[in-house]
Scaffold this active site. Structure first.
Site, PDB file in Angstrom:
ATOM      1  CG  ASN A 151      -0.629  -0.298   2.515  1.00 34.89           C
ATOM      2  OD1 ASN A 151       0.690  -0.395   2.639  1.00 34.89           O
ATOM      3  ND2 ASN A 151      -1.215   0.179   3.515  1.00 34.89           N
ATOM      4  N   GLY A 227       2.513  -5.416   7.323  1.00 36.99           N
ATOM      5  CA  GLY A 227       1.775  -6.214   6.600  1.00 36.99           C
ATOM      6  C   GLY A 227       0.453  -6.766   7.374  1.00 36.99           C
ATOM      7  CB  SER A 228      -1.901  -9.134   6.829  1.00 37.73           C
ATOM      8  OG  SER A 228      -1.135 -10.270   6.415  1.00 37.73           O
ATOM      9  CD  GLU A 247       5.418  -0.437  12.944  1.00 46.26           C
ATOM     10  OE1 GLU A 247       4.420  -0.180  13.231  1.00 46.26           O
ATOM     11  OE2 GLU A 247       6.524  -0.377  13.635  1.00 46.26           O
ATOM     12  CB  CYS A 281      -2.036   0.317   8.441  1.00 47.84           C
ATOM     13  SG  CYS A 281      -0.658   1.527   8.179  1.00 47.84           S
TER      14      CYS A 281
END
Ligand code: NAP
Length: 475
Positions: A151, A227-228, A247, A281
């Site tokens: 992103n 990321g996720s 993160e 995020c």
């Protein structure tokens, strides 16, 4: 069209390639090398061999290299932004904004490289500390494995590469499969700087193959991952004693008190909820609005949202374009459908038109629905009615995540209470939770992660604090 990856200062071909599609036009824009485990190990070896050379660079030299990267990005601003737009469908005005932030991030890294210090320890404050002189030094870790999401393909890479170089580490970077071109372009720029060859390497390919090779290597001393949560938690479980910074995601919330000036805050809420198609995020996902102004807020917020320009990411006027891939759009649509089946109302959006998920506002959303309690990562925001700020604080805290939260209020006591009670990494008073500048400490609690980014803080994560104690002769 066929790209190569960057290892030990050289461009390397791979045995296999994957087509990279533009999310908006659906055209093939490049063929991306798919690294094998051996390819990743070569990159790790290069970074490992270079670590001593890198650690010997002076602060002046590390800062100068980071300043070179800054200048190269300034000279290539439009080109770098266009690459982001092409590979991620980020509207070009936001992609240019991302490059401007990236430039600042490397600039902050250059400045922080010169401020990397330890501290004096007052040894003689202890009963047994007489005649001791103690201080700490911050030493580089060695090889850092950096894994980044799609992103913010330049700025989130900068948040790992910048502090790693500032601290004297070497890096193996694994960019997201959908956004490798930005990372490879960065390698082209870094190749022109005085950074020792082998200190920065980029390997592209499957997250699992490259990720596992990085996480399992004894030569890699730290994994810095954005990321996720599901992938991040998996990395932590495999990492053993390696340092890990994570993160991760969030479902960021905002409280809107009754006394605020809606004309001032609505444009911020639109930006917070919908920029980069909500794939941020700290995107504004849940707004809790006081009863007294709820109807007016909904009316003004939806009318501003309907004015957003939908279209190609390469058009300067575009505000909203396609999400990262059709499967993600379908997933977001199914979450909206689940909400509607369970009593939520669509104020605007809730459809996919011409391949673009329309900016969507929902109200009356129960807290256990996916659009509320999970990370939506799409241009969807829920707006619920509250009758007290305490109710808003409780709603925001009722989450597995805790990255950032915001509150708009003119009451100083309310603001102070919120700052203390919100269970998040950062509280934004009179701003959206989406507010971020790149030097501030940034990172979540709960499932939003561990460790802080923001240059000074990331540099600290990427060093080992060594204590030195001198036993002095009594005078
Ligand atoms: P993702 O699917 O978790 O992917 C992130 C990175 O991990 C990619 O490079 C991916 O590679 C790699 N990966 C996938 N499987 C892996 C594995 N088994 N081992 C190691 N690495 C693996 O996330 P995304 O969809 O790109 O990004 C969206 C997520 O990032 C959201 O949850 C968002 O909230 C979060 N995010 C957090 C922050 C923050 O600062 N807190 C900032 C931005 C984004 P492939 O692409 O090849 O699968």
């Amino acid at each position: 069209m066929r790209k190569q990856f960057y290892v030990n200062g050289e461009w390397k071909s791979a045995a296999n390639y994957a087509d990279l599609y533009s999310p908006y036009s659906k055209e093939v824009i490049a063929q991306i090398p798919q690294a094998t485990r051996e390819d990743v190990e070569q990159a790790i070896d290069a970074a490992y061999k270079t670590r001593k050379q890198m650690a010997k660079l002076t602060a002046y030299e590390r800062a100068a290299i980071l300043e070179q990267i800054t200048q190269l990005l300034i000279a290539n601003r439009e080109k770098a932004a266009k690459i982001i737009s092409l590979e991620s469908a980020k509207p070009i005005k936001f992609a240019l904004g991302e490059i401007d932030r990236t430039i600042e991030t490397y600039k902050f890294a250059a400045e922080e490289a010169k401020r990397l210090t330890g501290e004096m320890i007052p040894m003689d404050a202890a009963k047994n500390g007489a005649n001791r002189f103690g201080y700490t030094i911050e030493q580089p870790l060695g090889v850092i494995g950096a894994i980044t999401p799609f992103n913010f393909p330049q700025n989130l890479v900068a948040h790992k590469v910048g502090p790693a170089i500032a601290a004297g580490n070497t890096v193996v970077l694994k960019p997201a499969s959908q956004t490798p071109l930005s990372a490879l372009f960065l390698a082209e720029l870094i190749d022109q700087t005085a950074l020792p060859k082998g200190a920065f390497n980029v390997v592209t390919g499957s997250g699992k193959t490259v990720g596992d090779a990085l996480v399992e290597s004894d030569k890699v001393k730290m994994i810095t991952f954005t990321g996720s949560p599901v992938v991040g938690i998996g990395i932590r479980e495999k990492a053993g004693l390696k340092k890990v910074a994570l993160e991760l995601g969030s479902n960021s919330g905002l409280i809107i008190d009754k006394d605020v000036d809606l004309a001032e805050i609505i444009p911020k809420c639109v930006t917070g909820a919908f920029s980069n198609q909500g794939q941020v995020c700290i995107s504004l996902q849940r707004a809790y609005v006081m009863d007294e102004i709820f109807d007016e807020f909904i009316e003004k917020f939806s009318s501003a949202t309907k004015k957003l320009v939908i279209g190609s990411p390469l058009e300067e006027t575009t505000d909203i374009s396609a999400m990262i891939n059709p499967a993600e759009q379908d997933r977001a649509l199914s979450w909206v459908q689940e909400a509607v089946q369970n009593g939520a109302e669509i104020v605007t959006g809730g459809t996919i038109q011409n391949g673009v998920f329309m900016p969507t506002i929902l109200t009356n959303v129960a807290p256990d629905l996916k659009v509320s309690c999970q990370e939506v990562f799409a241009p969807i925001v829920i707006v619920n009615r509250i009758s007290s700020v305490d109710e808003g604080i409780a709603a925001i805290n009722n989450s597995n995540y805790g990255l950032q939260a915001g509150i708009f209020t003119n009451n100083i006591h309310t603001a102070f209470k919120a700052s203390k009670q919100l269970e998040v990494g950062g509280v934004m008073i009179n701003d959206i939770p989406t507010y971020r500048v790149d030097q501030m400490p940034y990172g979540g609690v709960k499932e939003s992660g561990i460790g802080k980014e923001g240059l000074k803080y990331a540099i600290h994560e990427m060093t080992e604090t060594k204590l030195v104690v001198w036993n002095q002769k009594e005078e």
